[in-house]
Design a protein around this motif. Structure first.
Motif, short mmCIF file in Angstrom:
data_model
loop_
_atom_site.label_atom_id
_atom_site.label_comp_id
_atom_site.label_asym_id
_atom_site.label_seq_id
_atom_site.Cartn_x
_atom_site.Cartn_y
_atom_site.Cartn_z
N GLU A 52 -2.81 -8.72 8.30
CA GLU A 52 -2.72 -7.36 7.80
C GLU A 52 -2.73 -7.30 6.26
O GLU A 52 -3.27 -6.38 5.68
CB GLU A 52 -1.52 -6.61 8.37
N LEU A 53 -2.12 -8.29 5.62
CA LEU A 53 -2.09 -8.26 4.15
C LEU A 53 -3.33 -8.88 3.52
O LEU A 53 -3.50 -8.79 2.31
CB LEU A 53 -0.82 -8.94 3.63
N SER A 54 -4.20 -9.48 4.32
CA SER A 54 -5.41 -10.06 3.75
C SER A 54 -6.68 -9.30 4.11
O SER A 54 -7.75 -9.61 3.60
CB SER A 54 -5.55 -11.52 4.18
N ILE A 55 -6.58 -8.27 4.96
CA ILE A 55 -7.79 -7.54 5.37
C ILE A 55 -8.47 -6.87 4.18
O ILE A 55 -9.69 -6.85 4.07
CB ILE A 55 -7.49 -6.51 6.50
N ARG A 56 -7.69 -6.35 3.23
CA ARG A 56 -8.28 -5.72 2.06
C ARG A 56 -9.04 -6.74 1.22
O ARG A 56 -10.14 -6.47 0.74
CB ARG A 56 -7.21 -5.01 1.23
N ALA A 57 -8.44 -7.93 1.08
CA ALA A 57 -9.11 -9.00 0.33
C ALA A 57 -10.41 -9.40 1.02
O ALA A 57 -11.43 -9.63 0.36
CB ALA A 57 -8.19 -10.21 0.17
N GLN A 58 -10.38 -9.44 2.34
CA GLN A 58 -11.59 -9.78 3.09
C GLN A 58 -12.69 -8.75 2.83
O GLN A 58 -13.84 -9.10 2.56
CB GLN A 58 -11.28 -9.85 4.58
N LEU A 59 -12.33 -7.47 2.90
CA LEU A 59 -13.33 -6.42 2.68
C LEU A 59 -13.84 -6.41 1.24
O LEU A 59 -15.02 -6.15 1.00
CB LEU A 59 -12.75 -5.06 3.06
N MET A 60 -12.94 -6.69 0.29
CA MET A 60 -13.37 -6.76 -1.12
C MET A 60 -14.36 -7.92 -1.31
O MET A 60 -15.37 -7.79 -1.99
CB MET A 60 -12.17 -6.93 -2.05
N GLU A 61 -14.06 -9.06 -0.68
CA GLU A 61 -14.96 -10.22 -0.78
C GLU A 61 -16.31 -9.90 -0.13
O GLU A 61 -17.36 -10.16 -0.72
CB GLU A 61 -14.31 -11.42 -0.11
N PRO B 49 -16.41 8.58 0.87
CA PRO B 49 -15.05 8.07 1.09
C PRO B 49 -14.69 7.05 0.01
O PRO B 49 -15.54 6.27 -0.43
CB PRO B 49 -15.13 7.39 2.47
N SER B 50 -13.45 7.09 -0.42
CA SER B 50 -13.06 6.19 -1.50
C SER B 50 -12.85 4.77 -0.98
O SER B 50 -12.54 4.55 0.18
CB SER B 50 -11.79 6.69 -2.19
N VAL B 51 -13.03 3.82 -1.88
CA VAL B 51 -12.82 2.42 -1.52
C VAL B 51 -11.37 2.21 -1.11
O VAL B 51 -11.09 1.55 -0.11
CB VAL B 51 -13.23 1.49 -2.69
N ARG B 52 -10.43 2.77 -1.87
CA ARG B 52 -9.01 2.59 -1.53
C ARG B 52 -8.71 3.14 -0.14
O ARG B 52 -7.99 2.52 0.64
CB ARG B 52 -8.10 3.26 -2.56
N GLN B 53 -9.27 4.30 0.21
CA GLN B 53 -9.05 4.87 1.55
C GLN B 53 -9.65 3.97 2.63
O GLN B 53 -9.04 3.78 3.69
CB GLN B 53 -9.67 6.26 1.64
N THR B 54 -10.81 3.40 2.36
CA THR B 54 -11.45 2.49 3.31
C THR B 54 -10.60 1.24 3.51
O THR B 54 -10.39 0.79 4.64
CB THR B 54 -12.86 2.12 2.82
N LEU B 55 -10.09 0.68 2.42
CA LEU B 55 -9.24 -0.51 2.50
C LEU B 55 -7.94 -0.20 3.24
O LEU B 55 -7.48 -0.98 4.07
CB LEU B 55 -8.94 -1.05 1.10
N GLN B 56 -7.35 0.97 2.96
CA GLN B 56 -6.10 1.35 3.62
C GLN B 56 -6.32 1.58 5.11
O GLN B 56 -5.48 1.19 5.93
CB GLN B 56 -5.51 2.61 2.97
N ALA B 57 -7.44 2.19 5.46
CA ALA B 57 -7.74 2.43 6.88
C ALA B 57 -7.89 1.10 7.63
O ALA B 57 -7.42 0.98 8.77
CB ALA B 57 -9.01 3.27 7.02
N ALA B 58 -8.51 0.11 7.00
CA ALA B 58 -8.65 -1.20 7.64
C ALA B 58 -7.27 -1.84 7.83
O ALA B 58 -6.99 -2.40 8.90
CB ALA B 58 -9.54 -2.10 6.78
N ASP C 279 -4.40 -0.22 8.12
CA ASP C 279 -3.72 0.55 9.17
C ASP C 279 -4.21 0.15 10.57
O ASP C 279 -3.41 0.07 11.51
CB ASP C 279 -3.92 2.05 8.95
N ARG C 280 -5.52 -0.11 10.71
CA ARG C 280 -6.07 -0.52 12.01
C ARG C 280 -5.48 -1.87 12.44
O ARG C 280 -5.13 -2.05 13.61
CB ARG C 280 -7.59 -0.58 11.97
N VAL C 281 -5.38 -2.81 11.51
CA VAL C 281 -4.83 -4.13 11.85
C VAL C 281 -3.36 -3.99 12.24
O VAL C 281 -2.91 -4.57 13.24
CB VAL C 281 -5.00 -5.13 10.69
N VAL C 282 -2.60 -3.22 11.49
CA VAL C 282 -1.18 -3.02 11.80
C VAL C 282 -1.03 -2.37 13.17
O VAL C 282 -0.20 -2.80 13.98
CB VAL C 282 -0.48 -2.18 10.70
N ALA C 283 -1.84 -1.37 13.47
CA ALA C 283 -1.76 -0.68 14.77
C ALA C 283 -2.14 -1.63 15.91
O ALA C 283 -1.46 -1.65 16.95
CB ALA C 283 -2.68 0.54 14.78
N ARG C 284 -3.19 -2.41 15.73
CA ARG C 284 -3.61 -3.36 16.77
C ARG C 284 -2.51 -4.39 17.02
O ARG C 284 -2.18 -4.68 18.17
CB ARG C 284 -4.91 -4.07 16.37
#
Length: 185
Positions: free
Chosen positions: A109-118, A145-154, A156-161
């Motif tokens: 969950e804490l690395s999904i944003r880094a993955q998407l940025m990469e 859609p903003s990049v920050r919103q996209t990263l946050q949504a990703a 949130d999806r991991v946390v929910a799953r």
């Protein structure tokens, strides 16, 4: 070179500016978390103390990475903004995140944003920097859609799953019979 610096090496000079972990974490929280106030920054997951936060914010303002202004919505609050100098760290943050994902024991969950940025690469980084310039420097906001919103949504999806995956295990724990000690007569 001046007496204020150890050397004129660009890596040394850069580390003198943002080489302590708290400064980079403050910049991270402002870039990726949209945090702009002292109290928001104080709630960092890493648990920064008030005196260290105050000191680092003061230093970041003094060196030109942040600006500080009175918050128009609250007379006793200050609002911090990134400068171009700090916004230019987005690619470096993306590379740090990619390196950490590759070599360190990160959580999903804490690395999904880094993955998407990469995965998004320089095109995504540049879009994110344009959005940060709009938010902090008053430039026009890019459409979509903003990049920050996209990263946050990703995130949130991991946390929910992960929460859904843990629910059956928790439900099962309630129904598993546990041995009960019965004292002898």
């Amino acid at each position: 070179m001046t007496d204020d610096h150890r050397s004129g090496c660009p890596i040394n000079l850069s580390l003198e500016v943002f080489g302590d972990k708290w400064s980079l974490l403050i910049i991270r929280d402002m870039i990726f978390g949209g945090k702009r106030h002292f109290r928001e920054l104080l709630r960092s997951q890493e648990g920064i103390s008030t005196n260290i936060l105050a000191d680092r914010l003061k230093t970041l303002v003094e060196i030109g990475m942040l600006t500080k202004a009175d918050d128009p919505s609250h007379k006793q609050k200050a609002i911090y903004s990134l400068t171009e100098m700090a916004i230019a760290l987005v690619p470096i943050m993306a590379h740090l995140g990619a390196w950490g994902r590759r070599y360190l024991p990160v959580t999903e969950e804490l690395s999904i944003r880094a993955q998407l940025m990469e995965e998004g690469g320089p095109e995504l980084w540049e879009r994110f920097m344009r959005e940060l310039r709009a938010e902090h420097l008053g430039d026009p906001m890019p459409e979509g859609p903003s990049v920050r919103q996209t990263l946050q949504a990703a995130y949130d999806r991991v946390v929910a799953r992960k929460a859904m995956e843990e629910q059956p295990a928790r439900a099962l724990e309630r129904y598993v019979f546990k041995p009960v000690h019965i004292p002898p007569l």
